[in-house]
Write a protein that holds these residues in place. Structure first.
Motif, PDB file in Angstrom:
ATOM      1  N   VAL A  59       8.927  -3.109  -0.823  1.00 50.68           N
ATOM      2  CA  VAL A  59       7.840  -2.529  -0.046  1.00 50.68           C
ATOM      3  C   VAL A  59       8.384  -1.428   0.866  1.00 50.68           C
ATOM      4  N   TRP A  99       0.001  -2.411   2.975  1.00 49.75           N
ATOM      5  CA  TRP A  99       0.716  -3.021   1.859  1.00 49.75           C
ATOM      6  C   TRP A  99       0.528  -4.522   1.919  1.00 49.75           C
ATOM      7  N   TRP A 138       3.372  -6.018  -4.981  1.00 46.84           N
ATOM      8  CA  TRP A 138       3.100  -5.132  -3.858  1.00 46.84           C
ATOM      9  C   TRP A 138       2.146  -4.030  -4.286  1.00 46.84           C
TER      10      TRP A 138
END
Length: 184
Positions: A59, A99, A138
């Motif tokens: 991420v 996210w 993600w």
């Protein structure tokens, strides 16, 4: 730190500034950013213990907040917020981009975020909101809306209300961007 925010915002393809005629006068992504998007700046609430911040190379910025949840009809009792550090004007187009992934769910069902909202504080009042289903990888999710009036720095939060199901959710950076008043 400011250059880190600029690099992060510019890496979001849907957030790129328009390239028409007067692009030289267009605000930079750092100028549009209204919060501190880092995971460490998120403010969790409703939990007995603060959620863990984990290293996660998958991420943006490489850190995630992991939140185990039991699920509750009052899903808003547990969540995370990020305060807006800059003012917003009436009619400004706001994007909340975050996210997230569902690390664990029951029987492989999508993860559930009961509500993501832009909210006035200290008396909480939603300005715009949406629920989300979250997958196991993600992904950046986004919510768009318009400010209903002028707000000063600290008068707004982006809030993710998350106790919608028995699940483990991971959250990466949360960006709140201001695209100004629509010209249409």
């Amino acid at each position: 730190m400011r250059s880190l925010f600029i690099a992060a915002a510019l890496s979001l393809p849907f957030l790129a500034a328009p390239t028409t005629g007067g692009a030289q006068d267009a605000p930079s992504m750092a100028d549009r950013l209204r919060n501190d998007p880092r995971v460490e700046a998120l403010r969790p609430y409703g939990l007995n213990l603060p959620p863990a911040i984990r290293i996660d190379k998958g991420v943006q910025f490489g850190k995630a907040m992991r939140v185990p949840l039991d699920g509750h009809p009052d899903f808003w009792r547990i969540g995370v917020t990020t305060p807006l550090l800059k003012p917003v004007k009436k009619g400004d187009r706001i994007v909340i981009a975050f996210w997230a992934r569902a690390e664990q769910t029951e029987q492989g069902a999508p993860g559930k975020i009961g509500r993501v909202q832009l909210e006035a504080t200290p008396v909480v009042r939603a300005i715009f909101e949406q629920s989300f289903e979250v997958g196991p990888t993600w992904k950046m999710y986004q919510l768009k809306g318009v400010s209903d009036r002028d707000y000063g720095a600290g008068d707004l939060n982006a809030a993710l209300q998350i106790d919608s199901a028995k699940q483990v959710l991971d959250f990466g950076p949360v960006f709140v961007l201001d695209y100004g008043v629509s010209s249409q």
